[in-house]
Design a protein around this motif. Structure first.
Motif, mmCIF file in Angstrom:
data_model
loop_
_atom_site.group_PDB
_atom_site.id
_atom_site.type_symbol
_atom_site.label_atom_id
_atom_site.label_comp_id
_atom_site.label_asym_id
_atom_site.label_seq_id
_atom_site.Cartn_x
_atom_site.Cartn_y
_atom_site.Cartn_z
ATOM 1 N N ALA A 1 0.202 -9.375 -5.273
ATOM 2 C CA ALA A 1 -0.710 -10.445 -5.670
ATOM 3 C C ALA A 1 -1.358 -10.148 -7.012
ATOM 4 O O ALA A 1 -1.721 -11.071 -7.755
ATOM 5 C CB ALA A 1 -1.785 -10.631 -4.600
ATOM 6 N N ALA A 2 -1.490 -8.858 -7.345
ATOM 7 C CA ALA A 2 -2.092 -8.471 -8.628
ATOM 8 C C ALA A 2 -1.058 -8.382 -9.738
ATOM 9 O O ALA A 2 -1.401 -8.074 -10.883
ATOM 10 C CB ALA A 2 -2.804 -7.127 -8.480
ATOM 11 N N GLY A 3 0.215 -8.638 -9.398
ATOM 12 C CA GLY A 3 1.264 -8.637 -10.410
ATOM 13 C C GLY A 3 1.993 -7.322 -10.569
ATOM 14 O O GLY A 3 2.687 -7.106 -11.576
ATOM 15 N N TYR A 4 1.875 -6.435 -9.569
ATOM 16 C CA TYR A 4 2.543 -5.135 -9.639
ATOM 17 C C TYR A 4 3.623 -5.034 -8.559
ATOM 18 O O TYR A 4 3.603 -5.766 -7.573
ATOM 19 C CB TYR A 4 1.529 -4.002 -9.457
ATOM 20 C CG TYR A 4 0.426 -4.014 -10.479
ATOM 21 C CD1 TYR A 4 0.677 -3.669 -11.806
ATOM 22 C CD2 TYR A 4 -0.870 -4.376 -10.130
ATOM 23 C CE1 TYR A 4 -0.345 -3.692 -12.750
ATOM 24 C CE2 TYR A 4 -1.894 -4.405 -11.060
ATOM 25 C CZ TYR A 4 -1.624 -4.063 -12.371
ATOM 26 O OH TYR A 4 -2.630 -4.096 -13.310
ATOM 27 N N ALA A 5 4.529 -4.115 -8.770
ATOM 28 C CA ALA A 5 5.584 -3.881 -7.786
ATOM 29 C C ALA A 5 5.008 -3.164 -6.571
ATOM 30 O O ALA A 5 4.042 -2.399 -6.685
ATOM 31 C CB ALA A 5 6.698 -3.040 -8.405
ATOM 32 N N PRO A 6 5.568 -3.392 -5.386
ATOM 33 C CA PRO A 6 5.113 -2.657 -4.208
ATOM 34 C C PRO A 6 5.241 -1.153 -4.422
ATOM 35 O O PRO A 6 6.203 -0.686 -5.026
ATOM 36 C CB PRO A 6 6.049 -3.147 -3.097
ATOM 37 C CG PRO A 6 6.544 -4.476 -3.585
ATOM 38 C CD PRO A 6 6.632 -4.357 -5.074
ATOM 39 N N ARG A 7 4.289 -0.399 -3.916
ATOM 40 C CA ARG A 7 4.289 1.040 -4.083
ATOM 41 C C ARG A 7 5.020 1.746 -2.932
ATOM 42 O O ARG A 7 5.632 2.786 -3.106
ATOM 43 C CB ARG A 7 2.853 1.553 -4.158
ATOM 44 C CG ARG A 7 2.674 3.068 -4.139
ATOM 45 C CD ARG A 7 3.222 3.735 -5.378
ATOM 46 N NE ARG A 7 2.500 3.341 -6.568
ATOM 47 C CZ ARG A 7 1.435 4.000 -7.050
ATOM 48 N NH1 ARG A 7 0.991 5.077 -6.420
ATOM 49 N NH2 ARG A 7 0.853 3.582 -8.154
ATOM 50 N N PHE B 1 1.368 9.723 11.899
ATOM 51 C CA PHE B 1 1.809 10.639 10.847
ATOM 52 C C PHE B 1 0.752 10.728 9.753
ATOM 53 O O PHE B 1 0.200 9.720 9.317
ATOM 54 C CB PHE B 1 3.140 10.170 10.269
ATOM 55 C CG PHE B 1 4.294 10.390 11.211
ATOM 56 C CD1 PHE B 1 4.995 11.582 11.190
ATOM 57 C CD2 PHE B 1 4.664 9.418 12.122
ATOM 58 C CE1 PHE B 1 6.056 11.798 12.060
ATOM 59 C CE2 PHE B 1 5.712 9.616 13.004
ATOM 60 C CZ PHE B 1 6.409 10.812 12.971
ATOM 61 N N ASN B 2 0.496 11.931 9.311
ATOM 62 C CA ASN B 2 -0.485 12.167 8.266
ATOM 63 C C ASN B 2 0.114 11.866 6.890
ATOM 64 O O ASN B 2 1.270 12.178 6.626
ATOM 65 C CB ASN B 2 -0.959 13.623 8.327
ATOM 66 C CG ASN B 2 -2.229 13.859 7.550
ATOM 67 O OD1 ASN B 2 -3.003 12.932 7.330
ATOM 68 N ND2 ASN B 2 -2.449 15.085 7.128
ATOM 69 N N THR B 3 -0.667 11.236 6.016
ATOM 70 C CA THR B 3 -0.275 10.889 4.640
ATOM 71 C C THR B 3 1.116 10.271 4.548
ATOM 72 O O THR B 3 1.969 10.750 3.798
ATOM 73 C CB THR B 3 -0.356 12.134 3.717
ATOM 74 O OG1 THR B 3 0.568 13.137 4.183
ATOM 75 C CG2 THR B 3 -1.756 12.695 3.689
ATOM 76 N N PRO B 4 1.401 9.208 5.286
ATOM 77 C CA PRO B 4 2.719 8.565 5.190
ATOM 78 C C PRO B 4 2.900 7.889 3.833
ATOM 79 O O PRO B 4 1.933 7.436 3.225
ATOM 80 C CB PRO B 4 2.701 7.533 6.315
ATOM 81 C CG PRO B 4 1.250 7.193 6.466
ATOM 82 C CD PRO B 4 0.508 8.477 6.205
ATOM 83 N N MET B 5 4.149 7.812 3.390
ATOM 84 C CA MET B 5 4.480 7.139 2.131
ATOM 85 C C MET B 5 5.469 6.014 2.351
ATOM 86 O O MET B 5 6.044 5.488 1.408
ATOM 87 C CB MET B 5 5.046 8.155 1.130
ATOM 88 C CG MET B 5 4.051 9.231 0.712
ATOM 89 S SD MET B 5 2.576 8.549 -0.092
ATOM 90 C CE MET B 5 3.278 7.908 -1.602
ATOM 91 N N ASP B 6 5.704 5.656 3.606
ATOM 92 C CA ASP B 6 6.626 4.579 3.957
ATOM 93 C C ASP B 6 5.950 3.725 5.020
ATOM 94 O O ASP B 6 5.304 4.251 5.934
ATOM 95 C CB ASP B 6 7.942 5.166 4.481
ATOM 96 C CG ASP B 6 9.004 4.107 4.699
ATOM 97 O OD1 ASP B 6 9.933 4.015 3.877
ATOM 98 O OD2 ASP B 6 8.924 3.368 5.700
ATOM 99 N N VAL B 7 6.091 2.394 4.891
ATOM 100 C CA VAL B 7 5.431 1.475 5.818
ATOM 101 C C VAL B 7 5.880 1.732 7.254
ATOM 102 O O VAL B 7 5.062 1.757 8.181
ATOM 103 C CB VAL B 7 5.709 0.012 5.417
ATOM 104 C CG1 VAL B 7 5.151 -0.945 6.459
ATOM 105 C CG2 VAL B 7 5.114 -0.294 4.049
ATOM 106 N N THR B 8 7.177 1.933 7.458
ATOM 107 C CA THR B 8 7.693 2.167 8.806
ATOM 108 C C THR B 8 7.038 3.382 9.436
ATOM 109 O O THR B 8 6.588 3.346 10.586
ATOM 110 C CB THR B 8 9.214 2.350 8.772
ATOM 111 O OG1 THR B 8 9.829 1.150 8.285
ATOM 112 C CG2 THR B 8 9.769 2.652 10.157
ATOM 113 N N VAL B 9 6.971 4.462 8.688
ATOM 114 C CA VAL B 9 6.378 5.705 9.198
ATOM 115 C C VAL B 9 4.886 5.517 9.466
ATOM 116 O O VAL B 9 4.352 5.992 10.476
ATOM 117 C CB VAL B 9 6.620 6.863 8.214
ATOM 118 C CG1 VAL B 9 5.943 8.139 8.706
ATOM 119 C CG2 VAL B 9 8.114 7.098 8.020
#
Length: 258
Positions: free
Chosen positions: A65-71, A226-234
């Motif tokens: 929404a802010a104009g950036y790619a998903p992280r 899970f601690n500090t996940p970097m993936d939506v699924t996880v």
């Protein structure tokens, strides 16, 4: 972006001034973002999302929404890239046997379970066991585990309150739909009335008291993420383990495990 940010801020009950203080910004800047007069940097979007405890899936929506790619990636659990995670989960669940343990996603679909769970589900109708299995549906459905649960009123209240808290934290229409479905189930009457474990102990938490093959079993549940996940699924996976709450349950489950 501004509309979404305001919605999350109000959902959390935080003022613009309080959010600004947490995010090392100013209330004027927060106001400008919410009204669309200012476009926040990508770093600011993530910082605000962090202080508002926005779920990872919705952080991607804020960035878009802010104009950036998903992280954050959203990798399917059966993707080859998830092989190590799947193997780790399988070892964890197997290592917990003979006690029940399972892994669910954000809408309580069961993505993995051990033999302890299979034991509890023995004899349920096929329509409830057709994938994707849903833990809430199986537990509260009048043809599911509900008739076997001796403290159904208390356990049902606990599960519904848990879902209510999650709905309040996340904008999840699928979860809300599931809640409305299971909350509307008639409360099953268990033949024979209530019972208590043969060797009652002082409860450390609300137990699930459930009958299996004529034996009354008592569990307390623990949920890990899970601690500090970097993936939506996880980030959306939760591991629930059922700890025996009395010696009789331990003895019975160990006897089944040989």
């Amino acid at each position: 972006m501004g509309t979404l940010l305001r919605a999350w801020r109000e959902r959390r009950g935080i003022s613009q001034l309080e959010l600004a203080g947490r995010a090392d910004s100013s209330s004027r800047h927060i106001s400008f973002i919410e009204t669309g007069r200012s476009r926040p940097s990508e770093e600011m979007v993530l910082r605000l999302a962090d202080h508002l405890d926005v779920p990872m899936r919705e952080r991607n929506s804020l960035l878009l929404a802010a104009g950036y790619a998903p992280r954050y990636a959203h990798t399917a659990l059966d993707d080859p890239a998830m092989e190590t995670l799947r193997e780790g989960i399988a070892r964890l669940l197997a290592g917990y046997e003979p006690y029940p343990a399972l892994v669910v996603n954000a809408v309580y679909d069961v993505v993995a379970a051990n033999q302890g769970i299979a034991m509890l589900l023995d004899g349920l109708p096929e329509h409830l066991l057709t994938p994707p299995l849903n833990a809430m549906r199986i537990t509260l459905h009048p043809e599911g585990l509900a008739p076997r649960i001796h403290n159904l009123k208390e356990w049902r209240g606990h599960l519904l309150a848990q879902m209510e808290r999650q709905i309040a934290l996340a904008r999840s229409e699928p979860l809300r739909a599931l809640y409305e479905e299971v909350a509307a189930y008639p409360v099953a009457e268990r033949p024979g009335g209530d019972g208590v474990p043969e060797e009652p102990t002082a409860p450390i938490a609300l137990p699930l008291v459930i009958e299996h093959d004529g034996h009354l079993l008592s569990f307390v549940s623990s949920i890990a993420t899970f601690n500090t996940p970097m993936d939506v699924t996880v980030a959306e996976l939760a591991i629930e383990t059922m700890l025996p709450a009395d010696p009789a349950t331990v003895k019975y489950l160990r006897s089944l495990g040989g």
